[in-house]
Design a protein around this motif. Structure first.
Motif, PDB file in Angstrom:
ATOM      1  N   ILE A  55     -43.490  33.129   7.970  1.00  0.00           N
ATOM      2  CA  ILE A  55     -44.684  32.324   8.250  1.00  0.00           C
ATOM      3  C   ILE A  55     -45.653  33.122   9.122  1.00  0.00           C
ATOM      4  N   PHE A  56     -45.143  33.749  10.182  1.00  0.00           N
ATOM      5  CA  PHE A  56     -45.991  34.534  11.077  1.00  0.00           C
ATOM      6  C   PHE A  56     -46.674  35.667  10.324  1.00  0.00           C
ATOM      7  N   LEU A  57     -45.890  36.439   9.564  1.00  0.00           N
ATOM      8  CA  LEU A  57     -46.464  37.585   8.853  1.00  0.00           C
ATOM      9  C   LEU A  57     -47.470  37.147   7.792  1.00  0.00           C
ATOM     10  N   ASN A  58     -47.223  36.037   7.144  1.00  0.00           N
ATOM     11  CA  ASN A  58     -48.168  35.533   6.149  1.00  0.00           C
ATOM     12  C   ASN A  58     -49.495  35.155   6.804  1.00  0.00           C
ATOM     13  N   ASN A  59     -49.443  34.421   7.903  1.00  0.00           N
ATOM     14  CA  ASN A  59     -50.669  34.024   8.600  1.00  0.00           C
ATOM     15  C   ASN A  59     -51.401  35.233   9.171  1.00  0.00           C
ATOM     16  N   PRO A 113     -47.541  19.583  14.686  1.00  0.00           N
ATOM     17  CA  PRO A 113     -46.709  20.316  15.652  1.00  0.00           C
ATOM     18  C   PRO A 113     -47.055  21.804  15.752  1.00  0.00           C
ATOM     19  N   HIS A 114     -47.200  22.465  14.638  1.00  0.00           N
ATOM     20  CA  HIS A 114     -47.542  23.890  14.674  1.00  0.00           C
ATOM     21  C   HIS A 114     -49.042  24.117  14.513  1.00  0.00           C
ATOM     22  N   GLY A 115     -49.725  23.155  13.902  1.00  0.00           N
ATOM     23  CA  GLY A 115     -51.157  23.293  13.652  1.00  0.00           C
ATOM     24  C   GLY A 115     -51.994  23.306  14.907  1.00  0.00           C
ATOM     25  N   ILE A 116     -51.461  22.746  15.988  1.00  0.00           N
ATOM     26  CA  ILE A 116     -52.184  22.753  17.260  1.00  0.00           C
ATOM     27  C   ILE A 116     -52.495  24.185  17.681  1.00  0.00           C
ATOM     28  N   LEU A 117     -51.619  25.109  17.377  1.00  0.00           N
ATOM     29  CA  LEU A 117     -51.845  26.527  17.693  1.00  0.00           C
ATOM     30  C   LEU A 117     -52.347  27.313  16.483  1.00  0.00           C
ATOM     31  N   GLU A 118     -51.813  27.017  15.314  1.00  0.00           N
ATOM     32  CA  GLU A 118     -52.124  27.810  14.132  1.00  0.00           C
ATOM     33  C   GLU A 118     -53.580  27.637  13.678  1.00  0.00           C
ATOM     34  N   ILE A 119     -54.072  26.427  13.651  1.00  0.00           N
ATOM     35  CA  ILE A 119     -55.433  26.184  13.163  1.00  0.00           C
ATOM     36  C   ILE A 119     -56.482  26.854  14.050  1.00  0.00           C
ATOM     37  N   PRO A 120     -56.430  26.694  15.383  1.00  0.00           N
ATOM     38  CA  PRO A 120     -57.408  27.420  16.204  1.00  0.00           C
ATOM     39  C   PRO A 120     -57.279  28.942  16.079  1.00  0.00           C
ATOM     40  N   LEU A 159     -59.099  40.151  20.452  1.00  0.00           N
ATOM     41  CA  LEU A 159     -58.746  38.758  20.227  1.00  0.00           C
ATOM     42  C   LEU A 159     -57.462  38.657  19.409  1.00  0.00           C
ATOM     43  N   LEU A 160     -57.341  39.506  18.406  1.00  0.00           N
ATOM     44  CA  LEU A 160     -56.163  39.506  17.540  1.00  0.00           C
ATOM     45  C   LEU A 160     -54.898  39.797  18.351  1.00  0.00           C
ATOM     46  N   VAL A 161     -54.946  40.852  19.137  1.00  0.00           N
ATOM     47  CA  VAL A 161     -53.751  41.292  19.872  1.00  0.00           C
ATOM     48  C   VAL A 161     -53.393  40.351  21.012  1.00  0.00           C
ATOM     49  N   PHE A 162     -54.378  39.927  21.777  1.00  0.00           N
ATOM     50  CA  PHE A 162     -54.076  39.193  23.007  1.00  0.00           C
ATOM     51  C   PHE A 162     -54.080  37.670  22.877  1.00  0.00           C
ATOM     52  N   LEU A 163     -54.633  37.142  21.795  1.00  0.00           N
ATOM     53  CA  LEU A 163     -54.665  35.687  21.660  1.00  0.00           C
ATOM     54  C   LEU A 163     -54.097  35.207  20.319  1.00  0.00           C
ATOM     55  N   ILE A 164     -54.597  35.757  19.223  1.00  0.00           N
ATOM     56  CA  ILE A 164     -54.214  35.239  17.902  1.00  0.00           C
ATOM     57  C   ILE A 164     -52.751  35.523  17.589  1.00  0.00           C
ATOM     58  N   ILE A 165     -52.294  36.740  17.787  1.00  0.00           N
ATOM     59  CA  ILE A 165     -50.897  37.066  17.479  1.00  0.00           C
ATOM     60  C   ILE A 165     -49.929  36.209  18.298  1.00  0.00           C
ATOM     61  N   PRO A 166     -50.112  36.075  19.615  1.00  0.00           N
ATOM     62  CA  PRO A 166     -49.190  35.188  20.348  1.00  0.00           C
ATOM     63  C   PRO A 166     -49.243  33.733  19.867  1.00  0.00           C
ATOM     64  N   MET A 167     -50.449  33.236  19.573  1.00  0.00           N
ATOM     65  CA  MET A 167     -50.553  31.860  19.087  1.00  0.00           C
ATOM     66  C   MET A 167     -49.845  31.698  17.743  1.00  0.00           C
ATOM     67  N   LEU A 168     -50.025  32.674  16.850  1.00  0.00           N
ATOM     68  CA  LEU A 168     -49.379  32.599  15.543  1.00  0.00           C
ATOM     69  C   LEU A 168     -47.863  32.716  15.648  1.00  0.00           C
ATOM     70  N   MET A 169     -47.377  33.516  16.588  1.00  0.00           N
ATOM     71  CA  MET A 169     -45.921  33.644  16.779  1.00  0.00           C
ATOM     72  C   MET A 169     -45.308  32.315  17.203  1.00  0.00           C
ATOM     73  N   VAL A 170     -45.911  31.691  18.201  1.00  0.00           N
ATOM     74  CA  VAL A 170     -45.386  30.412  18.682  1.00  0.00           C
ATOM     75  C   VAL A 170     -45.509  29.348  17.595  1.00  0.00           C
ATOM     76  N   ALA A 171     -46.644  29.325  16.895  1.00  0.00           N
ATOM     77  CA  ALA A 171     -46.841  28.345  15.816  1.00  0.00           C
ATOM     78  C   ALA A 171     -45.803  28.528  14.710  1.00  0.00           C
ATOM     79  N   ALA A 172     -45.486  29.774  14.370  1.00  0.00           N
ATOM     80  CA  ALA A 172     -44.493  30.041  13.316  1.00  0.00           C
ATOM     81  C   ALA A 172     -43.104  29.580  13.740  1.00  0.00           C
ATOM     82  N   ILE A 173     -42.760  29.793  14.984  1.00  0.00           N
ATOM     83  CA  ILE A 173     -41.461  29.327  15.482  1.00  0.00           C
ATOM     84  C   ILE A 173     -41.385  27.806  15.426  1.00  0.00           C
TER      85      ILE A 173
END
Length: 190
Positions: A55-59, A113-120, A159-173
């Motif tokens: 899920i993380f890698l796809n997003n 549950p995951h969209g709170i982080l994934e969508i933004p 933005l990708l490294v410091f915000l988006i990647i961490p948000m996507l990791m948590v959302a995928a979990i």
């Protein structure tokens, strides 16, 4: 604003397609969901290993692809990705309405549950990807095209490294390990 406008347009597209191509009766039965449902989904070979990593890698792939496509399309193909994602979600939610399920409950259990982080994270990724391409046409004030490209690319990567990647990791979990339990808890008949 442009990304949000495209998402709003995509809702109309998804809704119209849902009414034009409704799911067959019995295809989607939310009242039959149990723990085995998610085990069966994970066994579908076309999905691969449908876990948090997948899920993380796809997003992440979609957001990186948006940045790359923006370079070659002056940002216009990023808008297509926004429309495709929004249309898919609105198509699915409209199918839920057509099948006479509660769409709010569906969104709260399957998406929130995951969209709170994934969508933004996805919206931010698309927005800054769009800025890369748009900066080629209209660079930021005081910068030439090359400087504007570097400026927008640097902002996108930060933005990708410091915000988006961490948000996507948590959302995928959350999507892989918590959302299924919430769905089963809400929709399980027994």
């Amino acid at each position: 604003a442009t990304i949000l406008l495209m998402l709003m347009a995509s809702i109309g597209i998804g809704v119209s397609y849902a009414y034009e191509y409704p799911f067959p009766v019995g295809l989607l039965r939310l009242d039959d969901i149990n723990n085995e449902t998610f085990v069966q989904v994970r066994r579908i070979e076309a999905l691969g290993n449908f876990g948090a990593r997948f899920i993380f890698l796809n997003n992440l792939r979609v957001i990186i692809l948006a940045g790359i496509m923006s370079l070659f399309s002056f940002g216009s193909l990023v808008l297509f990705l926004a429309i495709a994602n929004g249309a898919f979600v609105s198509f699915l939610v409209t199918q839920i309405i057509i099948l006479d399920y509660n769409p709010w409950l569906f969104m709260l259990t399957f998406m929130a549950p995951h969209g709170i982080l994934e969508i933004p994270a996805v919206l931010l990724g698309f927005t800054f990807a769009l800025r890369i391409g748009a900066g080629l046409v209209a660079p930021p004030q005081g910068l030439d095209v090359g400087q504007g490209l570097l400026f927008n690319l640097a902002n996108y990567l930060k933005l990708l490294v410091f915000l988006i990647i961490p948000m996507l990791m948590v959302a995928a979990i959350i999507e892989a390990h918590i959302t299924p339990y919430i769905v089963v808890w809400v929709y399980s008949s027994g």
